[in-house]
Scaffold this motif. Sequence first.
Motif, mmCIF file in Angstrom:
data_model
loop_
_atom_site.group_PDB
_atom_site.id
_atom_site.type_symbol
_atom_site.label_atom_id
_atom_site.label_comp_id
_atom_site.label_asym_id
_atom_site.label_seq_id
_atom_site.Cartn_x
_atom_site.Cartn_y
_atom_site.Cartn_z
ATOM 1 N N UNK A 78 0.700 -1.279 0.007
ATOM 2 C CA UNK A 78 -0.052 0.018 -0.027
ATOM 3 C C UNK A 78 0.771 1.145 -0.069
ATOM 4 N N UNK A 79 1.965 1.043 -0.200
ATOM 5 C CA UNK A 79 2.933 2.337 0.017
ATOM 6 C C UNK A 79 4.350 2.141 -1.146
ATOM 7 N N UNK A 80 4.808 3.122 -1.664
ATOM 8 C CA UNK A 80 5.818 3.096 -2.458
ATOM 9 C C UNK A 80 5.338 2.894 -3.952
ATOM 10 N N UNK A 81 6.453 2.785 -4.809
ATOM 11 C CA UNK A 81 6.155 3.057 -6.216
ATOM 12 C C UNK A 81 5.164 2.039 -6.741
ATOM 13 N N UNK A 124 0.598 1.141 -7.200
ATOM 14 C CA UNK A 124 -0.357 1.507 -8.318
ATOM 15 C C UNK A 124 -0.226 0.570 -9.415
ATOM 16 N N UNK A 125 0.707 -0.447 -9.174
ATOM 17 C CA UNK A 125 0.715 -1.384 -10.309
ATOM 18 C C UNK A 125 0.761 -2.758 -9.849
ATOM 19 N N UNK A 126 0.065 -3.546 -10.722
ATOM 20 C CA UNK A 126 -0.119 -5.022 -10.249
ATOM 21 C C UNK A 126 1.193 -5.887 -10.412
ATOM 22 N N UNK A 127 2.008 -5.453 -11.536
ATOM 23 C CA UNK A 127 3.233 -6.366 -11.931
ATOM 24 C C UNK A 127 4.245 -5.157 -12.110
ATOM 25 N N UNK A 128 5.428 -5.281 -11.247
ATOM 26 C CA UNK A 128 6.315 -4.150 -10.835
ATOM 27 C C UNK A 128 7.255 -4.200 -12.551
ATOM 28 N N UNK A 129 7.229 -5.154 -13.382
ATOM 29 C CA UNK A 129 8.109 -5.360 -14.541
ATOM 30 C C UNK A 129 7.338 -4.427 -15.553
ATOM 31 N N UNK A 130 5.858 -4.643 -15.522
ATOM 32 C CA UNK A 130 5.123 -3.636 -16.449
ATOM 33 C C UNK A 130 5.639 -1.960 -16.331
ATOM 34 N N UNK A 131 5.678 -1.647 -14.905
ATOM 35 C CA UNK A 131 6.046 -0.576 -14.646
ATOM 36 C C UNK A 131 7.283 0.066 -15.052
ATOM 37 N N UNK A 132 8.272 -1.003 -14.967
ATOM 38 C CA UNK A 132 9.920 -0.758 -15.495
ATOM 39 C C UNK A 132 9.768 -0.539 -16.774
ATOM 40 N N UNK A 133 9.135 -1.469 -17.642
ATOM 41 C CA UNK A 133 9.074 -1.401 -19.016
ATOM 42 C C UNK A 133 8.757 -0.169 -19.664
#
Length: 42
Positions: A11-14, A17-26
């Motif tokens: 519930x905190x940090x980057x 807001x995203x379900x899969x962190x790799x999608x955010x990274x890409x």
Amino acid sequence: MRNRATARLVTRGPFRCTRNPIYLGYTLATIAFGLVTGNSWF
């Protein structure tokens, strides 16, 4: 390796807001590449 349910919800940090962190990274890498190269298509 055991398959088990997640014990915590982030519930905190980057990654709240995203379900899969790799999608955010890409996505961030693609935006950065477009800015660096000056190509608005990216």
